[in-house]
Design a protein around this motif. Structure first.
Motif, PDB file in Angstrom:
ATOM      1  N   ASN A  23       0.814  -1.218   0.000  1.00  0.00           N
ATOM      2  CA  ASN A  23       0.000   0.000   0.000  1.00  0.00           C
ATOM      3  C   ASN A  23       0.847   1.267   0.000  1.00  0.00           C
ATOM      4  N   CYS A 269     -13.530   0.930   9.279  1.00  0.00           N
ATOM      5  CA  CYS A 269     -12.364   0.580   8.463  1.00  0.00           C
ATOM      6  C   CYS A 269     -11.493  -0.418   9.221  1.00  0.00           C
ATOM      7  N   ALA A 296      -8.465 -10.590   2.710  1.00  0.00           N
ATOM      8  CA  ALA A 296      -8.971  -9.917   1.500  1.00  0.00           C
ATOM      9  C   ALA A 296     -10.493  -9.833   1.491  1.00  0.00           C
ATOM     10  N   THR A 299     -11.561  -7.020   3.755  1.00  0.00           N
ATOM     11  CA  THR A 299     -11.310  -5.717   3.143  1.00  0.00           C
ATOM     12  C   THR A 299     -12.338  -5.412   2.062  1.00  0.00           C
ATOM     13  N   ASP A 300     -12.664  -6.406   1.240  1.00  0.00           N
ATOM     14  CA  ASP A 300     -13.673  -6.210   0.191  1.00  0.00           C
ATOM     15  C   ASP A 300     -15.021  -5.847   0.801  1.00  0.00           C
ATOM     16  N   THR A 303     -14.824  -2.140   2.064  1.00  0.00           N
ATOM     17  CA  THR A 303     -14.856  -1.108   1.021  1.00  0.00           C
ATOM     18  C   THR A 303     -16.257  -0.984   0.423  1.00  0.00           C
ATOM     19  N   THR A 331      -4.772   2.760   3.794  1.00  0.00           N
ATOM     20  CA  THR A 331      -4.718   2.016   2.537  1.00  0.00           C
ATOM     21  C   THR A 331      -5.444   2.757   1.425  1.00  0.00           C
ATOM     22  N   SER A 333      -7.136   1.337  -0.993  1.00  0.00           N
ATOM     23  CA  SER A 333      -8.409   0.680  -1.317  1.00  0.00           C
ATOM     24  C   SER A 333      -9.567   1.237  -0.503  1.00  0.00           C
ATOM     25  N   GLN A 334      -9.311   1.663   0.740  1.00  0.00           N
ATOM     26  CA  GLN A 334     -10.383   2.170   1.600  1.00  0.00           C
ATOM     27  C   GLN A 334     -10.538   3.687   1.514  1.00  0.00           C
ATOM     28  N   ASP A 337      -9.539   4.780  -3.620  1.00  0.00           N
ATOM     29  CA  ASP A 337     -10.339   3.916  -4.504  1.00  0.00           C
ATOM     30  C   ASP A 337     -11.827   4.120  -4.267  1.00  0.00           C
ATOM     31  N   LYS A 341     -14.602   5.618  -7.067  1.00  0.00           N
ATOM     32  CA  LYS A 341     -15.848   4.912  -7.415  1.00  0.00           C
ATOM     33  C   LYS A 341     -17.054   5.804  -7.122  1.00  0.00           C
TER      34      LYS A 341
END
Length: 405
Positions: A23, A269, A296, A299-300, A303, A331, A333-334, A337, A341
């Motif tokens: 990350n 988070c 993973a 985390t998915d 998010t 991170t 992704s959180q 990203d 989106k």
């Protein structure tokens, strides 16, 4: 396998070190665990009592130059047993969290929504900033956490303009009710209207709440279940309302006109930006960190939740209003990203610069106008902050999605 930081006694599992590197994060962030200060905020009108408070906590307060009413303490100082804390003169809140609230630029008369309100320090700060007009609505999915918020605002005598709900933040749809100022007359003559708040609720109301919770022993709000009102203040706009008026939901409501002026989405988070949280895994077991932070699927799931919270917070925001999205994860992704989106799906959302951040000890995120606090640069807990404003519908010609007005 544990790897030891060269300047800290906090060992980090190799899997976590690899996670940080993936990350783009420097594992040295976690070397600050013994030097990172604690922060407190003084209640308004207590700023002339600094010397008295210092005597009560037996410690010198260092003023945080970039954040009004905030002071830092050495990391070893505990405030919970001090007279200043018990008497409600100070409350603990990290400076980065205070910055997220300041970024909202709350003004007297605003209707503010805290969509993930627990544990309550940011909620208290919002009420401090609000003054004697407007309202703050706090929402949390867990009843015990919402109850902790209630305890906190009552301790600090900040509840007059607040209402608290146990509800799912991804679907919460109640609009602000008209709040009143101190001394303004409130009409309580309507049949079945709410009177003054009391912790001893009528038997019928307790029975309905228990039936709604059913077998949900953990007392988390369930999808599709009506929000549970667990507290309201004298000037929160609830007194004098009927239940139907208070719980009017969605339908044809024009949130662009009747929504909230300011919304905070401080989303759930992995908490990897909090050194003190990561320290706890030494006691909980590093295998727990694997499950809660590195997995993973976890985390998915997070998010997805973060994006849904952000979308719903924006849905109930007024045109011209401001929304802060923050997490204590570092991170991408959180944070970035999720922001990307969200912007793709919301044509009326504009990422906005935080004006006050010019003087803050933080750096830019990977997306312009986003901010990152971290322990090494900021001497605070890690935090990501993004500020959005809601454009008028005319700004998105041909875009007719009612969810975005």
């Amino acid at each position: 396998m544990l790897m030891k930081n060269t300047t800290s006694d906090l060992p980090l599992p190799e899997s976590f070190v690899n996670f940080l590197k993936e990350n783009g994060l420097n594992p040295a962030i976690y070397t600050a665990c013994d030097t990172l200060p604690r922060y407190v905020r003084l209640k308004p009108r207590c700023d002339d009592q600094v010397e008295e408070i210092e005597s009560e906590i037996n410690c010198k307060l260092s003023e945080v130059s970039w954040l009004p009413n905030f002071y830092s303490l050495p990391p070893h100082v505990q405030i919970a047993s001090t007279e200043a804390y018990r008497r409600g003169k100070i409350y603990g809140i990290d400076a980065s969290s205070g910055a997220a609230v300041m970024a909202l630029n709350i003004s007297p008369g605003d209707h503010v929504l805290d969509l993930c309100a627990a544990p309550g320090a940011k909620l208290c700060m919002m009420l401090d900033l609000l003054g004697d007009t407007g309202s703050v609505t706090g929402v949390d999915v867990a009843r015990h956490r919402a109850a902790a918020c209630r305890t906190m605002i009552q301790k600090y005598n900040l509840g007059d303009h607040c209402r608290l709900f146990v509800a799912d933040g991804t679907t919460f749809s109640l609009v602000p009710t008209r709040s009143v100022s101190a001394g303004e007359h409130v009409n309580k003559k309507k049949l079945d209207s709410f009177g003054e708040w009391t912790s001893r609720r009528p038997w019928k109301e307790r029975k309905c709440a228990a039936k709604a919770r059913g077998n949900n022993s953990m007392q988390f709000a369930l999808p599709g279940v009506e929000p549970e009102l667990i507290y309201y203040g004298r000037y929160s706009g609830v007194i004098g309302c009927t239940r139907d008026e208070l719980f009017q939901i969605a339908g044809g409501i024009d949130y662009c006109s009747w929504g909230y002026d300011k919304v905070l989405v401080d989303a759930e988070c992995t908490h990897d930006g909090s050194i003190r949280h990561i320290q706890k895994f030494e006691h909980w077991g590093w295998q727990t960190l694997q499950r809660r932070v590195l997995d993973a699927d976890r985390t998915d799931s997070l998010t997805n939740l973060q994006l849904r919270l952000l979308n719903n917070g924006f849905r109930v925001l007024k045109t011209g209003g401001s929304l802060i999205y923050s997490t204590c994860s570092l991170t991408v992704s959180q944070n970035e990203d999720v922001v990307e989106k969200f912007l793709l799906d919301n044509k009326l959302a504009e990422l906005h610069e935080v004006d006050a951040a010019m003087n803050w000890p933080c750096k830019s995120g990977r997306i312009p106008n986003t901010l990152r606090f971290d322990p090494l640069i900021s001497q605070t807990s890690g935090l990501f902050v993004a500020k959005f404003t809601k454009l008028p519908s005319s700004a998105a010609s041909g875009f007719g999605d009612l969810m975005s007005c």
